[in-house]
Design a protein around this motif. Structure first.
Motif, PDB file in Angstrom:
ATOM      1  N   ARG A   1       1.145  -1.517  -0.527  1.00 20.28           N
ATOM      2  CA  ARG A   1       0.033  -0.114  -0.030  1.00 20.28           C
ATOM      3  C   ARG A   1       0.986   2.104  -0.044  1.00 20.28           C
ATOM      4  O   ARG A   1       0.839   1.861  -0.609  1.00 20.28           O
ATOM      5  CB  ARG A   1      -1.070   0.372   0.888  1.00 20.28           C
ATOM      6  N   LYS A   2       2.189   1.173   0.218  1.00 19.10           N
ATOM      7  CA  LYS A   2       2.929   2.340   0.801  1.00 19.10           C
ATOM      8  C   LYS A   2       3.702   2.848  -0.327  1.00 19.10           C
ATOM      9  O   LYS A   2       3.657   3.824  -0.747  1.00 19.10           O
ATOM     10  CB  LYS A   2       3.768   2.345   1.882  1.00 19.10           C
ATOM     11  N   MET A   3       3.786   1.720  -1.128  1.00 18.28           N
ATOM     12  CA  MET A   3       4.570   1.380  -2.407  1.00 18.28           C
ATOM     13  C   MET A   3       4.124   1.876  -3.251  1.00 18.28           C
ATOM     14  O   MET A   3       4.355   2.982  -4.630  1.00 18.28           O
ATOM     15  CB  MET A   3       5.505   0.600  -2.282  1.00 18.28           C
ATOM     16  N   ASN A   4       2.295   1.718  -2.947  1.00 22.09           N
ATOM     17  CA  ASN A   4       1.836   2.279  -4.395  1.00 22.09           C
ATOM     18  C   ASN A   4       0.320   3.347  -4.601  1.00 22.09           C
ATOM     19  O   ASN A   4       0.262   4.439  -4.803  1.00 22.09           O
ATOM     20  CB  ASN A   4       0.200   1.208  -4.367  1.00 22.09           C
ATOM     21  N   GLN A   5       1.544   4.133  -3.150  1.00 25.65           N
ATOM     22  CA  GLN A   5       1.052   5.315  -2.666  1.00 25.65           C
ATOM     23  C   GLN A   5       1.066   6.588  -3.757  1.00 25.65           C
ATOM     24  O   GLN A   5       0.235   7.528  -4.359  1.00 25.65           O
ATOM     25  CB  GLN A   5       1.149   5.929  -1.049  1.00 25.65           C
ATOM     26  N   PRO A   6       2.572   7.244  -4.510  1.00 24.67           N
ATOM     27  CA  PRO A   6       2.135   7.700  -5.262  1.00 24.67           C
ATOM     28  C   PRO A   6       1.047   7.863  -6.306  1.00 24.67           C
ATOM     29  O   PRO A   6       0.419   9.078  -7.133  1.00 24.67           O
ATOM     30  CB  PRO A   6       3.504   7.915  -5.368  1.00 24.67           C
ATOM     31  N   PHE A   7       0.618   6.596  -6.581  1.00 28.80           N
ATOM     32  CA  PHE A   7      -0.023   6.530  -8.117  1.00 28.80           C
ATOM     33  C   PHE A   7      -1.292   6.051  -7.784  1.00 28.80           C
ATOM     34  O   PHE A   7      -2.165   5.549  -8.590  1.00 28.80           O
ATOM     35  CB  PHE A   7       0.498   4.265  -8.626  1.00 28.80           C
ATOM     36  N   GLN A   8      -1.813   6.266  -6.473  1.00 31.10           N
ATOM     37  CA  GLN A   8      -3.211   6.257  -6.142  1.00 31.10           C
ATOM     38  C   GLN A   8      -4.270   8.139  -6.444  1.00 31.10           C
ATOM     39  O   GLN A   8      -2.881   9.254  -5.858  1.00 31.10           O
ATOM     40  CB  GLN A   8      -3.442   6.235  -4.686  1.00 31.10           C
ATOM     41  N   PRO A   9      -5.225   8.266  -6.595  1.00 29.34           N
ATOM     42  CA  PRO A   9      -5.572   9.027  -6.946  1.00 29.34           C
ATOM     43  C   PRO A   9      -5.957   9.967  -5.636  1.00 29.34           C
ATOM     44  O   PRO A   9      -6.152   9.551  -4.865  1.00 29.34           O
ATOM     45  CB  PRO A   9      -7.322   9.102  -8.088  1.00 29.34           C
ATOM     46  N   SER A  10      -5.977  11.414  -6.049  1.00 27.18           N
ATOM     47  CA  SER A  10      -5.899  12.126  -4.777  1.00 27.18           C
ATOM     48  C   SER A  10      -7.478  12.516  -4.474  1.00 27.18           C
ATOM     49  O   SER A  10      -8.085  13.332  -4.952  1.00 27.18           O
ATOM     50  CB  SER A  10      -5.412  13.245  -5.042  1.00 27.18           C
ATOM     51  N   ILE A  11      -8.154  11.518  -3.828  1.00 27.38           N
ATOM     52  CA  ILE A  11      -9.772  11.314  -4.054  1.00 27.38           C
ATOM     53  C   ILE A  11      -9.708  10.849  -2.271  1.00 27.38           C
ATOM     54  O   ILE A  11      -9.228  10.623  -1.720  1.00 27.38           O
ATOM     55  CB  ILE A  11     -10.320  10.855  -4.578  1.00 27.38           C
TER      56      ILE A  11
ATOM     57  N   PRO B   1      -9.911   5.407 -10.101  1.00 29.57           N
ATOM     58  CA  PRO B   1     -10.716   5.195  -9.003  1.00 29.57           C
ATOM     59  C   PRO B   1     -12.053   5.438  -9.382  1.00 29.57           C
ATOM     60  O   PRO B   1     -13.078   6.177  -9.726  1.00 29.57           O
ATOM     61  CB  PRO B   1     -11.371   7.063  -9.414  1.00 29.57           C
ATOM     62  N   VAL B   2     -11.894   3.863  -9.236  1.00 30.91           N
ATOM     63  CA  VAL B   2     -13.218   2.919 -10.054  1.00 30.91           C
ATOM     64  C   VAL B   2     -14.289   3.107  -8.749  1.00 30.91           C
ATOM     65  O   VAL B   2     -15.280   3.400  -9.184  1.00 30.91           O
ATOM     66  CB  VAL B   2     -12.584   1.397  -9.882  1.00 30.91           C
ATOM     67  N   ASP B   3     -14.219   3.342  -7.539  1.00 32.80           N
ATOM     68  CA  ASP B   3     -15.432   3.291  -6.703  1.00 32.80           C
ATOM     69  C   ASP B   3     -16.128   4.955  -6.774  1.00 32.80           C
ATOM     70  O   ASP B   3     -17.727   5.534  -7.047  1.00 32.80           O
ATOM     71  CB  ASP B   3     -14.873   3.617  -5.419  1.00 32.80           C
ATOM     72  N   LEU B   4     -15.242   5.595  -7.402  1.00 34.42           N
ATOM     73  CA  LEU B   4     -16.073   6.657  -7.759  1.00 34.42           C
ATOM     74  C   LEU B   4     -16.510   7.097  -9.216  1.00 34.42           C
ATOM     75  O   LEU B   4     -17.595   7.650  -9.564  1.00 34.42           O
ATOM     76  CB  LEU B   4     -14.629   8.469  -7.851  1.00 34.42           C
ATOM     77  N   ILE B   5     -16.039   6.226 -10.256  1.00 33.40           N
ATOM     78  CA  ILE B   5     -16.203   6.268 -11.425  1.00 33.40           C
ATOM     79  C   ILE B   5     -18.088   5.587 -11.447  1.00 33.40           C
ATOM     80  O   ILE B   5     -18.800   5.714 -11.973  1.00 33.40           O
ATOM     81  CB  ILE B   5     -15.258   5.446 -12.966  1.00 33.40           C
ATOM     82  N   ARG B   6     -17.990   4.264 -10.691  1.00 31.32           N
ATOM     83  CA  ARG B   6     -19.406   3.723 -10.112  1.00 31.32           C
ATOM     84  C   ARG B   6     -20.265   4.762  -9.562  1.00 31.32           C
ATOM     85  O   ARG B   6     -21.611   4.505 -10.455  1.00 31.32           O
ATOM     86  CB  ARG B   6     -18.816   1.794  -9.006  1.00 31.32           C
ATOM     87  N   LYS B   7     -19.659   5.194  -8.705  1.00 29.71           N
ATOM     88  CA  LYS B   7     -20.875   6.437  -8.134  1.00 29.71           C
ATOM     89  C   LYS B   7     -21.181   7.558  -9.263  1.00 29.71           C
ATOM     90  O   LYS B   7     -22.279   7.639  -8.845  1.00 29.71           O
ATOM     91  CB  LYS B   7     -20.142   7.234  -6.934  1.00 29.71           C
ATOM     92  N   TYR B   8     -20.351   7.806 -10.169  1.00 31.35           N
ATOM     93  CA  TYR B   8     -21.149   9.065 -11.364  1.00 31.35           C
ATOM     94  C   TYR B   8     -21.377   8.185 -12.349  1.00 31.35           C
ATOM     95  O   TYR B   8     -22.443   9.017 -12.274  1.00 31.35           O
ATOM     96  CB  TYR B   8     -19.762   9.920 -12.029  1.00 31.35           C
ATOM     97  N   PHE B   9     -20.892   7.176 -12.716  1.00 27.34           N
ATOM     98  CA  PHE B   9     -21.788   6.995 -13.868  1.00 27.34           C
ATOM     99  C   PHE B   9     -22.673   6.023 -14.150  1.00 27.34           C
ATOM    100  O   PHE B   9     -22.894   5.488 -15.185  1.00 27.34           O
ATOM    101  CB  PHE B   9     -19.862   6.773 -15.239  1.00 27.34           C
ATOM    102  N   GLY B  10     -22.500   4.863 -12.741  1.00 27.43           N
ATOM    103  CA  GLY B  10     -23.394   3.655 -13.207  1.00 27.43           C
ATOM    104  C   GLY B  10     -22.297   2.400 -12.804  1.00 27.43           C
ATOM    105  O   GLY B  10     -21.409   2.531 -13.048  1.00 27.43           O
ATOM    106  N   GLU B  11     -22.975   1.385 -12.641  1.00 24.73           N
ATOM    107  CA  GLU B  11     -22.461   0.143 -12.637  1.00 24.73           C
ATOM    108  C   GLU B  11     -21.775  -0.405 -14.006  1.00 24.73           C
ATOM    109  O   GLU B  11     -20.595  -0.752 -13.651  1.00 24.73           O
ATOM    110  CB  GLU B  11     -23.134  -0.671 -12.054  1.00 24.73           C
ATOM    111  N   LYS B  12     -22.312   0.098 -14.827  1.00 24.58           N
ATOM    112  CA  LYS B  12     -21.944  -0.913 -16.008  1.00 24.58           C
ATOM    113  C   LYS B  12     -20.692  -0.299 -16.746  1.00 24.58           C
ATOM    114  O   LYS B  12     -19.638  -0.464 -17.078  1.00 24.58           O
ATOM    115  CB  LYS B  12     -22.966  -0.960 -17.269  1.00 24.58           C
TER     116      LYS B  12
END
Length: 347
Positions: free
Chosen positions: A147-157, A265-276
């Protein structure tokens, strides 16, 4: 300010869930019917001041000038009257336009949302929740290190709390006590509200067009120019406000070329545009990651081809094509799909 005027009706309370657009031609008078109404009568009807009247105004009604345009006006009035019968609330511009685009705003009240959610078997979170057990020992240490190694690649959300999960169940009006309904206006998110209204628009029929079904057919026939839900505000941050809405987060952390190295940010994409759409981009991200090993192999083959270019020219050419194909496939598939959504976010 969350109460943006463009996102709500003129009363500032009812949210605009969908917008219908048509081109308003030269103002003419409706003739040939004893049930004559002024051209702006739907403005009053849709605001709830009067009950809906006859939407057609008589079978022999027509507009002076262009009969084809008059037929479109009658079809629109019948279609919108059937939307009112389905329970949707409607609002138009109060000004009488002579020409140019005209907008019809639609709002789905709680009675319509709950009815359609039950009919479509939409799953919503319930009050029942459970806690996810944290990893401990060696697996927990490795997970924390990764998780710490991937922190620079995580979106700031804002990160969601994954330690607690809520069970989901198909919505039922008879079991409202199962759901955590703090506010009926915000219980269904924007993607779900838009989906429900679109389903109503898709199955509404018009008898004047030989039982034509849905808004898609009316757009193809030129009755309407377009139909779309509204975005969640502007995609540009106004002023020095540090709080960004979902659209601004997606535009800054996902739908731009500068964020190509970050995870989606898959969770945010799903929330904004829907599951499909969320599921599609989750698959696209996995597909792009699976192309990374092929690209690494292509790099080695390319280097080997460079060393043997003097003795084996076809092998060098093959290695170059392999490398170019792998890299272009990985980057173009990801960037082109995101580019389409950049246009959707900006429009």
């Amino acid at each position: 300010d969350d109460q943006r005027p463009g996102q709500f009706f003129s009363d500032g309370r009812r949210k605009v869930d969908y917008v219908l657009v048509f081109h308003h031609c030269r103002q003419t008078s409706l003739k040939g019917s004893a049930h004559h109404h002024p051209p702006h009568r739907l403005n009053v009807i849709s605001n709830g001041s009067f009950p809906p009247a006859d939407p057609v105004g008589g079978a022999e009604a027509y507009l002076e000038g262009d009969p084809a345009e008059g037929e479109k006006v009658l079809i629109r009035e019948e279609f919108e009257a059937r939307l009112l019968e389905a329970g949707l609330e409607m609002e138009r511009d109060t000004e009488i336009r002579v020409y140019g685009p005209s907008f019809t705003r639609l709002h789905a009240p709680w009675s319509v949302l709950s009815r359609e959610a039950e009919f479509l078997k939409i799953k919503v979170p319930t009050n029942k929740s459970y806690r996810v057990r944290e990893e401990r020992g060696l697996s927990g240490t490795l997970s924390e290190f990764w998780r710490k190694m991937n922190q620079p690649f995580q979106p700031s959300i804002p990160q969601l709390d994954h330690s607690t999960k809520h069970l989901a169940h198909c919505f039922s009006r008879d079991k409202l006590h199962l759901y955590n309904i703090t506010s009926k206006d915000t219980f269904f998110d924007n993607a779900t509200r838009s989906r429900i209204v679109y389903e109503i628009l898709r199955r509404t029929a018009c008898t004047r067009t030989c039982q034509t079904m849905g808004i898609t057919t009316l757009i193809a026939k030129g009755v309407y120019d377009s139909a779309f839900p509204l975005h969640d505000g502007d995609y540009m941050v106004v002023g020095h406000s540090e709080e960004r809405n979902d659209r601004q987060l997606l535009h800054d952390e996902w739908a731009r070329y500068g964020a190509f190295y970050k995870y989606q940010p898959v969770d945010l994409i799903r929330k904004y545009f829907g599951e499909k759409i969320g599921l599609y981009f989750a698959w696209l991200g996995l597909y792009t990651q699976l192309l990374i090993p092929a690209s690494i192999v292509g790099v080695f083959v390319f280097c080997y081809g460079c060393n043997t270019v003097d003795t084996n020219i076809p092998r060098y050419t093959l290695s170059l094509l392999l490398l170019a194909g792998c890299l272009c496939k990985a980057l173009c598939d990801n960037c082109c799909c995101k580019k389409r959504f950049i246009n959707k976010l900006i429009d």
